[in-house]
Write a protein that holds these residues in place. Structure first.
Motif, PDB file in Angstrom:
ATOM      1  N   SER A  71       0.815  -1.205   0.000  1.00  0.00           N
ATOM      2  CA  SER A  71       0.000   0.000   0.000  1.00  0.00           C
ATOM      3  C   SER A  71       0.854   1.264   0.000  1.00  0.00           C
ATOM      4  N   THR A  72       2.120   1.130   0.326  1.00  0.00           N
ATOM      5  CA  THR A  72       2.998   2.301   0.434  1.00  0.00           C
ATOM      6  C   THR A  72       3.898   2.495  -0.769  1.00  0.00           C
ATOM      7  N   ARG A  73       3.738   1.617  -1.765  1.00  0.00           N
ATOM      8  CA  ARG A  73       4.622   1.690  -2.938  1.00  0.00           C
ATOM      9  C   ARG A  73       3.818   1.542  -4.213  1.00  0.00           C
ATOM     10  N   VAL A  74       4.335   2.129  -5.282  1.00  0.00           N
ATOM     11  CA  VAL A  74       3.779   1.864  -6.606  1.00  0.00           C
ATOM     12  C   VAL A  74       4.126   0.429  -6.989  1.00  0.00           C
ATOM     13  N   MET A  75       3.115  -0.317  -7.387  1.00  0.00           N
ATOM     14  CA  MET A  75       3.295  -1.702  -7.807  1.00  0.00           C
ATOM     15  C   MET A  75       2.881  -1.828  -9.267  1.00  0.00           C
ATOM     16  N   ALA A  76       3.522  -2.732  -9.975  1.00  0.00           N
ATOM     17  CA  ALA A  76       3.215  -2.880 -11.389  1.00  0.00           C
ATOM     18  C   ALA A  76       3.398  -4.317 -11.836  1.00  0.00           C
ATOM     19  N   TRP A  77       2.758  -4.616 -12.952  1.00  0.00           N
ATOM     20  CA  TRP A  77       2.968  -5.878 -13.660  1.00  0.00           C
ATOM     21  C   TRP A  77       3.590  -5.561 -15.011  1.00  0.00           C
ATOM     22  N   PHE A  78       4.599  -6.343 -15.349  1.00  0.00           N
ATOM     23  CA  PHE A  78       5.241  -6.295 -16.654  1.00  0.00           C
ATOM     24  C   PHE A  78       5.145  -7.684 -17.269  1.00  0.00           C
ATOM     25  N   ARG A  79       5.402  -7.761 -18.565  1.00  0.00           N
ATOM     26  CA  ARG A  79       5.475  -9.059 -19.209  1.00  0.00           C
ATOM     27  C   ARG A  79       6.566  -9.057 -20.267  1.00  0.00           C
ATOM     28  N   GLN A  80       7.076 -10.256 -20.504  1.00  0.00           N
ATOM     29  CA  GLN A  80       8.155 -10.402 -21.477  1.00  0.00           C
ATOM     30  C   GLN A  80       7.937 -11.669 -22.278  1.00  0.00           C
ATOM     31  N   ALA A  81       7.738 -11.482 -23.575  1.00  0.00           N
ATOM     32  CA  ALA A  81       7.608 -12.608 -24.497  1.00  0.00           C
ATOM     33  C   ALA A  81       8.995 -12.991 -25.011  1.00  0.00           C
ATOM     34  N   PRO A  82       9.167 -14.219 -25.497  1.00  0.00           N
ATOM     35  CA  PRO A  82      10.476 -14.648 -25.978  1.00  0.00           C
ATOM     36  C   PRO A  82      11.017 -13.715 -27.050  1.00  0.00           C
ATOM     37  N   GLY A  83      12.250 -13.272 -26.875  1.00  0.00           N
ATOM     38  CA  GLY A  83      12.897 -12.422 -27.862  1.00  0.00           C
ATOM     39  C   GLY A  83      12.449 -10.975 -27.854  1.00  0.00           C
ATOM     40  N   LYS A  84      11.635 -10.619 -26.878  1.00  0.00           N
ATOM     41  CA  LYS A  84      11.127  -9.240 -26.826  1.00  0.00           C
ATOM     42  C   LYS A  84      11.517  -8.571 -25.514  1.00  0.00           C
ATOM     43  N   GLU A  85      11.335  -7.270 -25.475  1.00  0.00           N
ATOM     44  CA  GLU A  85      11.648  -6.524 -24.276  1.00  0.00           C
ATOM     45  C   GLU A  85      10.559  -6.719 -23.221  1.00  0.00           C
ATOM     46  N   ASP A 135      -6.007   4.238  -5.086  1.00  0.00           N
ATOM     47  CA  ASP A 135      -6.325   3.145  -6.004  1.00  0.00           C
ATOM     48  C   ASP A 135      -6.297   3.569  -7.468  1.00  0.00           C
ATOM     49  N   SER A 136      -5.573   4.628  -7.765  1.00  0.00           N
ATOM     50  CA  SER A 136      -5.461   4.989  -9.181  1.00  0.00           C
ATOM     51  C   SER A 136      -4.644   3.925  -9.899  1.00  0.00           C
ATOM     52  N   THR A 137      -5.076   3.598 -11.106  1.00  0.00           N
ATOM     53  CA  THR A 137      -4.440   2.545 -11.882  1.00  0.00           C
ATOM     54  C   THR A 137      -4.169   3.027 -13.295  1.00  0.00           C
ATOM     55  N   TYR A 138      -3.309   2.276 -13.971  1.00  0.00           N
ATOM     56  CA  TYR A 138      -2.991   2.609 -15.368  1.00  0.00           C
ATOM     57  C   TYR A 138      -2.716   1.312 -16.094  1.00  0.00           C
ATOM     58  N   GLY A 163      -0.308  -0.833 -13.613  1.00  0.00           N
ATOM     59  CA  GLY A 163       0.282  -0.333 -12.386  1.00  0.00           C
ATOM     60  C   GLY A 163      -0.781   0.236 -11.466  1.00  0.00           C
ATOM     61  N   ILE A 164      -0.479   0.249 -10.173  1.00  0.00           N
ATOM     62  CA  ILE A 164      -1.382   0.804  -9.176  1.00  0.00           C
ATOM     63  C   ILE A 164      -0.575   1.695  -8.254  1.00  0.00           C
ATOM     64  N   ASN A 165      -1.149   2.871  -7.984  1.00  0.00           N
ATOM     65  CA  ASN A 165      -0.411   3.863  -7.226  1.00  0.00           C
ATOM     66  C   ASN A 165      -0.462   3.562  -5.732  1.00  0.00           C
ATOM     67  N   LEU A 184       9.881   6.943  -3.635  1.00  0.00           N
ATOM     68  CA  LEU A 184       8.566   7.548  -3.430  1.00  0.00           C
ATOM     69  C   LEU A 184       8.336   8.773  -4.298  1.00  0.00           C
ATOM     70  N   LEU A 185       9.427   9.369  -4.730  1.00  0.00           N
ATOM     71  CA  LEU A 185       9.300  10.590  -5.523  1.00  0.00           C
ATOM     72  C   LEU A 185      10.084  10.444  -6.819  1.00  0.00           C
ATOM     73  N   PRO A 186       9.692  11.158  -7.837  1.00  0.00           N
ATOM     74  CA  PRO A 186       8.419  11.867  -7.997  1.00  0.00           C
ATOM     75  C   PRO A 186       7.241  10.891  -7.983  1.00  0.00           C
ATOM     76  N   PRO A 187       6.076  11.367  -7.611  1.00  0.00           N
ATOM     77  CA  PRO A 187       4.911  10.491  -7.561  1.00  0.00           C
ATOM     78  C   PRO A 187       4.437  10.102  -8.955  1.00  0.00           C
ATOM     79  N   GLY A 188       3.672   9.014  -9.013  1.00  0.00           N
ATOM     80  CA  GLY A 188       3.127   8.594 -10.291  1.00  0.00           C
ATOM     81  C   GLY A 188       3.394   7.140 -10.571  1.00  0.00           C
TER      82      GLY A 188
END
Length: 127
Positions: free
Chosen positions: A30-44, A56-59, A50-52, A102-106
């Motif tokens: 609850s105190t950190r920005v958390m995110a999910w990433f994904r990586q397919a074979p041979g790709k970045e 509960d702001s999300t993107y 993400g959730i702030n 923690l900074l900058p926020p977002g």
């Protein structure tokens, strides 16, 4: 010591659903920005969602918007990624990430903006 442990991946048919979990220790999600990433074979490694912190702001990246939901259970110190209407192009290793700074926020979209990572969980969508 911060640890992130993903689970919930697997093999699913096109149109199916999965819920990925990321259990954290060493930091309150609850105190950190958390995110999910994904990586397919041979790709970045690409940002998925993400959730702030403290709110509960999300993107979402455009390709999963409307099909996926990132959420957080503070009592369990766990972050989730619910994915519906799965497509073959969703096939990848999915990683949970925590931004220690923690900074900058977002909500940040680059892997280098995150400081801790889980080991990943494989999602395979079969047609």
């Amino acid at each position: 010591q911060v640890q992130l442990v993903e689970s919930g991946g697997g093999l699913v048919q096109v149109g199916g659903s999965l819920r990925l979990s990321c259990a954290a220790s060493g930091r309150a999600v609850s105190t950190r920005v958390m995110a999910w990433f994904r990586q397919a074979p041979g790709k970045e490694r690409d940002f998925v969602a993400g959730i702030n912190r403290n709110e509960d702001s999300t993107y979402y990246t455009d390709s999963v918007k409307g099909r996926s939901t990132i959420s957080r259970d503070n009592a369990k110190n766990t972050v989730y990624l619910q994915m519906n209407s799965l497509k073959p192009e969703d096939t990848a290793v999915y990683y949970c990430a925590l931004r220690e700074r923690l900074l900058p926020p977002g909500i940040y979209h680059r892997p280098l903006d995150y400081d801790y990572w889980g080991q990943g969980t494989q999602v395979t969508v079969s047609s």
